[in-house]
Design an enzyme around this catalytic site. Structure first.
Site, short mmCIF file in Angstrom:
data_model
loop_
_atom_site.label_atom_id
_atom_site.label_comp_id
_atom_site.label_asym_id
_atom_site.label_seq_id
_atom_site.Cartn_x
_atom_site.Cartn_y
_atom_site.Cartn_z
N SER A 30 0.85 -1.19 0.00
CA SER A 30 0.00 0.00 0.00
C SER A 30 0.89 1.24 0.00
CB SER A 30 -0.88 0.01 1.26
OG SER A 30 -1.53 1.25 1.43
N TYR A 36 -1.56 -0.35 10.74
CA TYR A 36 -1.70 -0.76 9.34
C TYR A 36 -0.45 -0.35 8.55
CZ TYR A 36 -3.54 -1.06 4.58
OH TYR A 36 -3.72 -1.38 3.25
#
Length: 254
Positions: A151, A164
């Site tokens: 990501s 995250y």
């Protein structure tokens, strides 16, 4: 990234490609995209009903998805079984796409430790289990490619996304370390920006989910945009290793 970047020249046809988290989002789109290029697909995810429906769509369109397998990437034995089932059917795995991931965002002060643990289990340990399962066969055949879906949160830290981001930074580190260790293994990290997916469904705070959804909806890429990036990386000649691709909506500033 348009098909003009090489839809007729990508070296994908006949490759055995195993995909985790294939039942929705980027995983589903990647399976559909790679099938169009002639890949032999092994599809793994927890929701086998959705995998079966996806495999049927692929076959109806003339593609090949001969293996559907129940898979929870947090369970090492299930990852091993998925890989072994693929090897038993095809005799090799050319590419593993480590795609499964979760994103239950929260503020650190909320102390959602169970959610932190879940992110580490899926986003980090799941990737490691996949790597560990395919490395022996890829080392034996002295070829292979591992595509890890990370990501933009693996390159920049955002408030409410500390854990995250930490898991995605870890994916980048694992990918680079693995790449440096092998003279023949190709390792690719895909870092998507805002993409249509089910990621925000794991956010347990309703107010935060609404806030994140509003941001995501402003500018979102279709999942196939990431699938095309993955196909591009996989489809290069054996002596070309596309190490990292960052794919954001044009208007996304971060």
């Amino acid at each position: 990234m348009s098909d003009s970047l090489g839809s007729n020249t990508l070296d994908i046809a006949g490759k055995v490609i195993a995909i985790t988290g294939a039942s929705s989002g980027i995983g589903e789109a990647t399976a559909l995209r790679l099938a169009k290029h002639g890949a032999l697909l092994a599809l793994g995810a927890r929701r086998t009903d959705r995998l079966e429906a996806l495999a049927a769509r692929i076959r109806e369109a003339g593609g090949e998805a001969p293996l559907v397998h129940a898979l929870d990437v947090t369970r090492r034995e299930e990852v091993e079984a998925f890989v072994q089932a693929t090897l038993a059917r095809h005799g090799r795995i050319d590419v593993l796409v480590n795609n499964a991931g979760v994103m239950p965002l929260s503020r650190m002060a909320d102390l959602k430790v169970d959610e932190w643990e879940r992110m580490v289990d899926v986003n980090v340990k799941g990737v490691l289990f996949g790597i560990g399962a395919v490395l022996p066969s890829m080392n034996a055949q002295r070829s292979g490619q591992i595509v890890n879906v990370s990501s933009v949160a693996g390159r920049q830290v955002f408030a409410t996304a500390a854990v995250y981001c930490a898991t995605k930074f870890a994916v980048h580190a694992l990918s680079e370390g693995l790449r440096q260790e092998s003279p023949f293994l190709r390792v690719t990290t895909i870092a998507p920006g805002a993409v249509e997916s089910e990621l925000t469904s794991t956010i347990s705070d309703p107010a935060m989910k609404r806030e994140v959804d509003e941001v995501f909806r402003k500018e979102q890429l279709p999942a196939d945009a990431i699938a095309r990036a993955i196909a591009f990386a996989i489809g290069q000649p054996a002596d070309v290793d596309v190490n990292e691709l960052v794919v954001r909506p044009t208007a996304q500033p971060y």
